[in-house]
Design a protein around this motif. Structure first.
Motif, PDB file in Angstrom:
ATOM      1  N   TRP A 167       3.764  -2.874  -5.109  1.00 50.96           N
ATOM      2  CA  TRP A 167       3.493  -2.626  -6.528  1.00 50.96           C
ATOM      3  C   TRP A 167       4.364  -1.499  -7.074  1.00 50.96           C
ATOM      4  CZ3 TRP A 167       1.487  -6.155  -9.309  1.00 50.96           C
ATOM      5  CH2 TRP A 167       0.500  -7.011  -8.807  1.00 50.96           C
ATOM      6  N   LEU A 168       4.536  -0.442  -6.292  1.00 52.49           N
ATOM      7  CA  LEU A 168       5.380   0.667  -6.750  1.00 52.49           C
ATOM      8  C   LEU A 168       6.848   0.251  -6.808  1.00 52.49           C
ATOM      9  CD1 LEU A 168       3.678   3.635  -4.868  1.00 52.49           C
ATOM     10  CD2 LEU A 168       3.711   3.239  -7.346  1.00 52.49           C
ATOM     11  N   ALA A 169       7.289  -0.603  -5.876  1.00 56.80           N
ATOM     12  CA  ALA A 169       8.668  -1.097  -5.915  1.00 56.80           C
ATOM     13  C   ALA A 169       8.903  -1.926  -7.171  1.00 56.80           C
ATOM     14  CB  ALA A 169       8.970  -1.914  -4.662  1.00 56.80           C
ATOM     15  N   LEU A 170       7.888  -2.704  -7.566  1.00 55.50           N
ATOM     16  CA  LEU A 170       8.004  -3.484  -8.809  1.00 55.50           C
ATOM     17  C   LEU A 170       8.179  -2.560 -10.005  1.00 55.50           C
ATOM     18  CD1 LEU A 170       7.824  -6.105 -10.454  1.00 55.50           C
ATOM     19  CD2 LEU A 170       5.322  -5.851 -10.419  1.00 55.50           C
ATOM     20  N   SER A 181       6.512   5.838  -3.445  1.00 56.01           N
ATOM     21  CA  SER A 181       6.515   4.563  -2.717  1.00 56.01           C
ATOM     22  C   SER A 181       6.954   4.754  -1.273  1.00 56.01           C
ATOM     23  CB  SER A 181       7.422   3.554  -3.422  1.00 56.01           C
ATOM     24  OG  SER A 181       8.750   4.037  -3.507  1.00 56.01           O
ATOM     25  N   LEU A 182       7.948   5.616  -1.027  1.00 53.50           N
ATOM     26  CA  LEU A 182       8.423   5.862   0.336  1.00 53.50           C
ATOM     27  C   LEU A 182       7.397   6.642   1.145  1.00 53.50           C
ATOM     28  CD1 LEU A 182      12.197   6.707  -0.266  1.00 53.50           C
ATOM     29  CD2 LEU A 182      11.222   4.588   0.618  1.00 53.50           C
ATOM     30  N   ASP A 183       6.664   7.533   0.489  1.00 49.64           N
ATOM     31  CA  ASP A 183       5.632   8.302   1.190  1.00 49.64           C
ATOM     32  C   ASP A 183       4.545   7.404   1.766  1.00 49.64           C
ATOM     33  OD1 ASP A 183       6.833  10.715   0.831  1.00 49.64           O
ATOM     34  OD2 ASP A 183       5.607  11.330  -0.875  1.00 49.64           O
ATOM     35  N   GLY A 184       4.352   6.245   1.183  1.00 50.68           N
ATOM     36  CA  GLY A 184       3.319   5.331   1.657  1.00 50.68           C
ATOM     37  C   GLY A 184       3.735   4.494   2.845  1.00 50.68           C
ATOM     38  N   ASN A 212      15.114  -4.943   5.472  1.00 51.01           N
ATOM     39  CA  ASN A 212      13.846  -5.165   6.156  1.00 51.01           C
ATOM     40  C   ASN A 212      12.748  -5.413   5.118  1.00 51.01           C
ATOM     41  OD1 ASN A 212      11.649  -5.247   7.801  1.00 51.01           O
ATOM     42  ND2 ASN A 212      11.736  -3.116   8.445  1.00 51.01           N
ATOM     43  N   LEU A 213      12.508  -6.680   4.825  1.00 49.75           N
ATOM     44  CA  LEU A 213      11.531  -7.029   3.794  1.00 49.75           C
ATOM     45  C   LEU A 213      10.103  -7.021   4.312  1.00 49.75           C
ATOM     46  CD1 LEU A 213      13.418  -9.910   1.935  1.00 49.75           C
ATOM     47  CD2 LEU A 213      13.493  -7.447   1.539  1.00 49.75           C
ATOM     48  N   ALA A 214       9.940  -6.765   5.608  1.00 48.05           N
ATOM     49  CA  ALA A 214       8.578  -6.681   6.157  1.00 48.05           C
ATOM     50  C   ALA A 214       7.786  -5.546   5.524  1.00 48.05           C
ATOM     51  CB  ALA A 214       8.638  -6.497   7.673  1.00 48.05           C
ATOM     52  N   ILE A 215       8.482  -4.570   4.955  1.00 46.59           N
ATOM     53  CA  ILE A 215       7.783  -3.443   4.320  1.00 46.59           C
ATOM     54  C   ILE A 215       6.982  -3.882   3.097  1.00 46.59           C
ATOM     55  CG2 ILE A 215       9.390  -1.683   5.156  1.00 46.59           C
ATOM     56  CD1 ILE A 215      10.800  -1.803   2.499  1.00 46.59           C
ATOM     57  N   PHE A 216       7.272  -5.058   2.556  1.00 49.95           N
ATOM     58  CA  PHE A 216       6.516  -5.541   1.398  1.00 49.95           C
ATOM     59  C   PHE A 216       5.117  -6.030   1.793  1.00 49.95           C
ATOM     60  CE2 PHE A 216      10.757  -5.728  -0.535  1.00 49.95           C
ATOM     61  CZ  PHE A 216      10.486  -5.135  -1.755  1.00 49.95           C
ATOM     62  N   LYS A 217       4.830  -6.051   3.103  1.00 53.91           N
ATOM     63  CA  LYS A 217       3.456  -6.318   3.521  1.00 53.91           C
ATOM     64  C   LYS A 217       2.538  -5.169   3.138  1.00 53.91           C
ATOM     65  CE  LYS A 217       4.865  -9.229   7.417  1.00 53.91           C
ATOM     66  NZ  LYS A 217       4.906  -9.382   8.898  1.00 53.91           N
ATOM     67  N   ASN A 218       3.135  -4.013   2.882  1.00 55.56           N
ATOM     68  CA  ASN A 218       2.395  -2.857   2.382  1.00 55.56           C
ATOM     69  C   ASN A 218       2.198  -3.052   0.873  1.00 55.56           C
ATOM     70  OD1 ASN A 218       1.848  -0.266   1.195  1.00 55.56           O
ATOM     71  ND2 ASN A 218       2.573   0.730   3.058  1.00 55.56           N
ATOM     72  N   ALA A 219       0.975  -3.353   0.475  1.00 54.04           N
ATOM     73  CA  ALA A 219       0.699  -3.706  -0.925  1.00 54.04           C
ATOM     74  C   ALA A 219       1.047  -2.566  -1.882  1.00 54.04           C
ATOM     75  CB  ALA A 219      -0.764  -4.099  -1.091  1.00 54.04           C
ATOM     76  N   THR A 232      -1.229   3.081 -13.045  1.00 48.32           N
ATOM     77  CA  THR A 232      -2.561   3.706 -13.108  1.00 48.32           C
ATOM     78  C   THR A 232      -3.451   3.209 -11.986  1.00 48.32           C
ATOM     79  OG1 THR A 232      -2.384   3.908 -15.527  1.00 48.32           O
ATOM     80  CG2 THR A 232      -4.587   4.075 -14.566  1.00 48.32           C
ATOM     81  N   VAL A 233      -3.429   1.901 -11.766  1.00 46.27           N
ATOM     82  CA  VAL A 233      -4.268   1.298 -10.710  1.00 46.27           C
ATOM     83  C   VAL A 233      -3.733   1.681  -9.325  1.00 46.27           C
ATOM     84  CG1 VAL A 233      -5.074  -0.854  -9.693  1.00 46.27           C
ATOM     85  CG2 VAL A 233      -4.978  -0.603 -12.186  1.00 46.27           C
ATOM     86  N   ALA A 234      -2.409   1.541  -9.135  1.00 41.24           N
ATOM     87  CA  ALA A 234      -1.805   1.798  -7.819  1.00 41.24           C
ATOM     88  C   ALA A 234      -1.977   3.248  -7.389  1.00 41.24           C
ATOM     89  CB  ALA A 234      -0.327   1.405  -7.836  1.00 41.24           C
ATOM     90  N   LEU A 235      -1.764   4.179  -8.311  1.00 36.56           N
ATOM     91  CA  LEU A 235      -1.868   5.592  -7.969  1.00 36.56           C
ATOM     92  C   LEU A 235      -3.319   6.015  -7.764  1.00 36.56           C
ATOM     93  CD1 LEU A 235       0.851   7.078 -10.359  1.00 36.56           C
ATOM     94  CD2 LEU A 235       0.996   6.748  -7.878  1.00 36.56           C
ATOM     95  N   ARG A 236      -4.245   5.368  -8.442  1.00 29.42           N
ATOM     96  CA  ARG A 236      -5.660   5.682  -8.229  1.00 29.42           C
ATOM     97  C   ARG A 236      -6.085   5.240  -6.839  1.00 29.42           C
ATOM     98  NH1 ARG A 236      -9.199   3.193 -12.670  1.00 29.42           N
ATOM     99  NH2 ARG A 236      -8.187   4.862 -13.858  1.00 29.42           N
ATOM    100  N   LYS A 237      -5.613   4.048  -6.401  1.00 27.91           N
ATOM    101  CA  LYS A 237      -5.949   3.581  -5.053  1.00 27.91           C
ATOM    102  C   LYS A 237      -5.284   4.462  -4.003  1.00 27.91           C
ATOM    103  CE  LYS A 237      -6.773  -1.278  -6.115  1.00 27.91           C
ATOM    104  NZ  LYS A 237      -6.362  -2.682  -5.866  1.00 27.91           N
ATOM    105  N   ARG A 238      -4.049   4.897  -4.300  1.00 24.86           N
ATOM    106  CA  ARG A 238      -3.332   5.735  -3.349  1.00 24.86           C
ATOM    107  C   ARG A 238      -4.045   7.066  -3.155  1.00 24.86           C
ATOM    108  NH1 ARG A 238       0.696   9.668  -3.544  1.00 24.86           N
ATOM    109  NH2 ARG A 238       2.196   9.591  -1.838  1.00 24.86           N
ATOM    110  N   ARG A 239      -4.571   7.624  -4.240  1.00 24.81           N
ATOM    111  CA  ARG A 239      -5.277   8.905  -4.147  1.00 24.81           C
ATOM    112  C   ARG A 239      -6.530   8.770  -3.292  1.00 24.81           C
ATOM    113  NH1 ARG A 239      -7.617  11.703  -9.503  1.00 24.81           N
ATOM    114  NH2 ARG A 239      -8.781   9.737  -9.455  1.00 24.81           N
TER     115      ARG A 239
END
Length: 458
Positions: free
Chosen positions: A265-268, A378-381, A254-261, A451-458
């Motif tokens: 980024w975390l998957a990358l 990444s899964l928590d998001g 299910n690649l639709a989950i990649f709509k979650n930005a 650093t960027v992804a986790l800051r936005k997640r917080r």
């Protein structure tokens, strides 16, 4: 008794866990045997790396089928299939007169392990009481992590004394014990309904990934246009797979989950982390043998402290995430990995053996801190109904990352054999240093993204 694990269930998990353990063990043990196999079959490193890459590519392609297989077949049928494929593959390798037959055996082992690992975790998730499920998931993770940790040492000890085939011969009694235990404890408790499977989509995924690895392996040859054409066709196949996956009700992944930005980024970073993680278990044993001139046993022992540290930290690092949040363990881990790889990149062959061991330990401590936590984060998001799909995608990425990274590393090292103006160890050391520079750059970019992804997640 409803909140305790029945003895039969525990034995059932052990039976499947043995298969999972054997598969991961051979994945890392085979890396130590490459110089011996190169001499036995008169081949170069770029060719022999397919012993690992073919295995990981096959497991990559089987894992996306796991949800379909578990819906369509009983646990007993899946266990017997996994046992059959892995045991037959092992037997073929033991008696193989050529590399081609070894690769056939590794493909069969990859099929068996690709069935066994998801089956083990599925049994835990569906049959273990909720109050003890977390503990047993940790045990399942520890089974595969321990196998990866001791694999190089196991391989080195056997190769030095009895030759590379003993890596696989020694597994046969273990596989027989697993089969007997599984026949006694695993029951076909239900008659699942067969469901349709998207064979065209699966074929596009398999062909795309295979063409990319074939192209990468052929980049060092005399026909670069062929490799570029294979790359192009591989990318087209993956694009078609992605398009079809987002336009069907029952996608393979299910690649639709990649709509979650944030997930994307975390998957990358999860892919790049495991590319470095699994590639280092290939690069370091060959560095010790081809550059330092040490034996297989020394090569296996050299990577043992680092591999053991990563195995211990992988299940335990989740506790740090629970206590301190995602940023501290993940960014600390990525930072330690970058420091260790930078030391390798700067000093290279000037490192003594004990210094190499210590630096590798630093790298693997860092990877152990961040690898599993990136997956958890990444899964928590994702929404609750998307987490199973996310898990399948990340497991597929993990396996392909290892095959891709190993193939890339072998391509770079193999250039040393064509540098006739330098002694082989010196040329190999130069190419090894380029790998460390490349990996340092990858982890630096990864650290910035995290650093960027986790800051936005917080």
């Amino acid at each position: 008794m409803t909140n305790s694990i029945k003895p039969r269930l525990l034995l059932e998990i052990i039976a499947v866990g043995i298969l999972a353990f054997a598969g991961v063990l051979t994945k890392t043990a085979a890396n130590v045997a490459f110089p011996a196999m190169m001499a036995a079959f008169h081949i170069d490193l770029g060719t022999v790396q397919w012993v690992t890459s073919a295995y990981m590519l096959t497991a990559t392609l089987v894992i996306p089928m796991s949800a379909y297989l578990q819906r369509s077949f009983t646990s007993l049928a899946l266990f017997l299939s996994a046992s059959f494929f892995f045991t037959v593959g092992t037997g073929l390798i033991v008696g193989a007169p050529s590399l081609a037959l070894v690769l056939v055996g590794r493909v069969l082992q990859g099929v068996g392990n690709g069935i066994a690992i998801p089956l083990m975790f599925n049994i835990i998730l569906t049959a273990v009481p909720r109050s003890q499920r977390g503990m047993m998931m940790g045990v399942g993770t520890l089974i595969t992590a321990t196998a990866g940790a001791i694999g190089p040492t196991y391989g080195g000890l056997l190769v030095d004394r009895w030759g590379w085939r003993m890596i696989f011969i020694a597994l046969l009694p273990l596989l027989l014990g697993s089969l007997v235990l599984g026949l006694v404890t695993i029951y076909g408790e239900r008659r699942p309904a067969r469901q349709p499977f998207a064979f065209l989509d699966y074929g596009l995924l398999a062909l795309g990934l295979l063409l990319i690895l074939l192209a990468q392996n052929g980049l060092g040859e005399a026909a670069p246009l062929v490799s570029l054409a294979e790359y192009g066709l591989g990318i087209i196949c993956l694009f078609l797979f992605a398009y079809r996956s987002t336009h069907t009700a029952t996608p393979v992944l299910n690649l639709a989950i990649f709509k979650n930005a944030a997930f994307s980024w975390l998957a990358l970073t999860y892919f790049t982390t495991f590319m470095v993680f699994l590639s280092m278990s290939f690069v370091l044993p060959n560095d010790v043998q081809l550059v330092m001139g040490r034996g297989s046993m020394v090569a296996g022992l050299a990577v043992l402290p680092g591999a053991a540290a990563a195995a211990i930290l992988s299940p335990g690092s989740g506790h740090l995430l629970d206590r301190f949040g995602a940023r501290r363990p993940i960014l600390t881990g990525a930072g330690l990995t970058l420091v260790g790889l930078t030391i390798f990149a700067i000093l290279g062959s000037r490192l003594r053996l004990w210094q190499l061991v210590a630096t590798y330990l630093l790298v693997m401590v860092g990877l152990g801190l961040c690898a599993s936590n990136i997956m958890t984060c990444s899964l928590d998001g994702l929404a609750a109904d998307q987490q199973a799909a996310g898990n399948a995608v990340l497991n597929t990425l993990q396996q392909f990352a290892g095959a891709f990274g190993t193939s890339l590393s072998a391509l770079i090292i193999n250039r040393a054999q064509r540098q006739t103006n330098l002694a082989a160890p010196i040329a190999t050391a130069c190419e090894m240093q380029k790998i460390f520079v490349l990996f340092s750059g990858i982890i630096l970019v990864e650290l910035i993204i995290l650093t960027v992804a986790l800051r936005k997640r917080r």
